[in-house]
Design a protein around this motif. Structure first.
Motif, mmCIF file in Angstrom:
data_model
loop_
_atom_site.group_PDB
_atom_site.id
_atom_site.type_symbol
_atom_site.label_atom_id
_atom_site.label_comp_id
_atom_site.label_asym_id
_atom_site.label_seq_id
_atom_site.Cartn_x
_atom_site.Cartn_y
_atom_site.Cartn_z
ATOM 1 N N GLN A 32 -49.088 -34.274 0.045
ATOM 2 C CA GLN A 32 -50.150 -34.688 0.960
ATOM 3 C C GLN A 32 -50.564 -33.536 1.874
ATOM 4 O O GLN A 32 -49.757 -32.689 2.231
ATOM 5 C CB GLN A 32 -49.684 -35.862 1.828
ATOM 6 C CG GLN A 32 -49.248 -37.085 1.034
ATOM 7 C CD GLN A 32 -48.786 -38.206 1.952
ATOM 8 O OE1 GLN A 32 -49.399 -38.460 2.981
ATOM 9 N NE2 GLN A 32 -47.706 -38.875 1.581
ATOM 10 N N THR A 33 -51.822 -33.538 2.234
ATOM 11 C CA THR A 33 -52.347 -32.599 3.229
ATOM 12 C C THR A 33 -52.750 -33.404 4.451
ATOM 13 O O THR A 33 -53.552 -34.327 4.349
ATOM 14 C CB THR A 33 -53.577 -31.839 2.695
ATOM 15 O OG1 THR A 33 -53.203 -31.102 1.529
ATOM 16 C CG2 THR A 33 -54.107 -30.872 3.744
ATOM 17 N N LYS A 35 -53.858 -33.579 8.756
ATOM 18 C CA LYS A 35 -54.580 -32.888 9.824
ATOM 19 C C LYS A 35 -54.020 -33.353 11.156
ATOM 20 O O LYS A 35 -53.938 -34.556 11.412
ATOM 21 C CB LYS A 35 -56.073 -33.202 9.726
ATOM 22 C CG LYS A 35 -56.942 -32.423 10.686
ATOM 23 C CD LYS A 35 -58.410 -32.733 10.429
ATOM 24 C CE LYS A 35 -59.309 -31.943 11.348
ATOM 25 N NZ LYS A 35 -60.749 -32.232 11.093
ATOM 26 N N ASN A 61 -56.418 -38.566 6.576
ATOM 27 C CA ASN A 61 -55.171 -37.830 6.790
ATOM 28 C C ASN A 61 -54.974 -37.278 8.207
ATOM 29 O O ASN A 61 -54.273 -36.295 8.392
ATOM 30 C CB ASN A 61 -55.103 -36.656 5.804
ATOM 31 C CG ASN A 61 -56.297 -35.719 5.930
ATOM 32 O OD1 ASN A 61 -57.154 -35.910 6.786
ATOM 33 N ND2 ASN A 61 -56.354 -34.710 5.087
#
Length: 263
Positions: A32-33, A35, A61
């Motif tokens: 996962q990315t 923020k 995210n």
């Protein structure tokens, strides 16, 4: 004080956290990315809280800590209201209600490049012998001290003045730029986030059903309101400032009471 143990990305979402709490473990989120918003910091694979508040999550995210405070801490991609306090050769100094002044490059407007410096038109009207005429003046983009701007935070590095822009991520002006007329007032950063939340904040929904007005909300705790009637501006501003400690139902009742007083 021991840190809380992490179990899953949703463990602390919508829960109260304090400085030092480890709220996310990146080693278990390798695919996962994410923020990070305000109030969070990364230390290797651990994401920990830097201030007390409620951990929030928005799809797809983004995580941040929501709290109510007077001083604004800049975060990249925040939309804010700033006031021009000085003009330099290459940029404008902007008061953003934070620990340091922000700077707005003169090229940070739609279409601004070294070869294409943004320009503007001033409409000068004068009367002579009862005849009204107009003259258009073209010059470099200038903003007077005291001008209120709707801005986007582009860079917010620690120990540096935040960089601002009057364009969206694609370089378009969109809704950014000077805000003319109207009335600007200050609130807490927590109330500003509530006003921008989805679904629409109850106080704004109730006002919108009865009144016609324009509003711009900055995440730095500033709100701008404009309407055809000064009475409308006063009612909207008072309703917003009174709504912070009220529930959704109480906000609607309060708006109805204010509207009865101006009818």
């Amino acid at each position: 004080m021991e840190n809380k143990q992490f179990s899953s990305p949703a463990s602390f979402v919508d829960s109260t956290v304090v400085p030092g709490d480890v709220v996310l473990d990146l080693s278990s989120m390798t695919s996962q990315t994410i923020k990070l918003g305000g109030g969070l910091r990364q230390d290797c694979d651990a994401i920990s809280a830097m201030k007390a508040g409620t951990l929030r999550f928005s799809k797809p995210n983004k995580y941040w800590i929501e709290s109510s405070q007077k001083r604004y801490v800049p975060c990249v991609e925040d939309t804010i209201l700033g006031i021009v306090v000085d003009s330099k050769a290459d940029n404008f100094l902007i008061d953003i209600k934070g620990p340091a002044m922000g700077f707005l490059p003169v090229l940070a407007f739609e279409g601004g490049t070294r070869r294409n410096i943004p320009k503007f038109e001033i409409l000068v009207e004068s009367s002579h012998n009862s005849i009204l005429f107009s003259m258009r003046l073209i010059g470099l983009y200038q903003l007077e001290v005291g001008t209120l701007l709707y801005l986007r935070v582009v860079k917010a590095n620690f120990g540096m003045n935040p960089e601002l822009s009057c364009t969206d991520a694609s370089g378009k002006a969109a809704e950014f730029g000077p805000l003319k007329d109207g009335y600007m007032f200050e609130t807490s950063t927590g109330l500003s986030r509530k006003l921008l939340s989805s679904p629409t904040c109850p106080v704004l929904e109730a006002l919108g059903k009865k009144l016609s007005f324009e509003i711009a909300v900055g995440l730095n705790g500033r709100v701008w309101v404009n309407a055809a009637s000064p009475d409308t501006i006063v009612v909207v501003a008072n309703a917003i400032m009174n709504s912070e400690s009220l529930s959704g139902a109480q906000q609607i009742i309060m708006v109805d009471h204010l509207l009865k007083n101006i009818q």
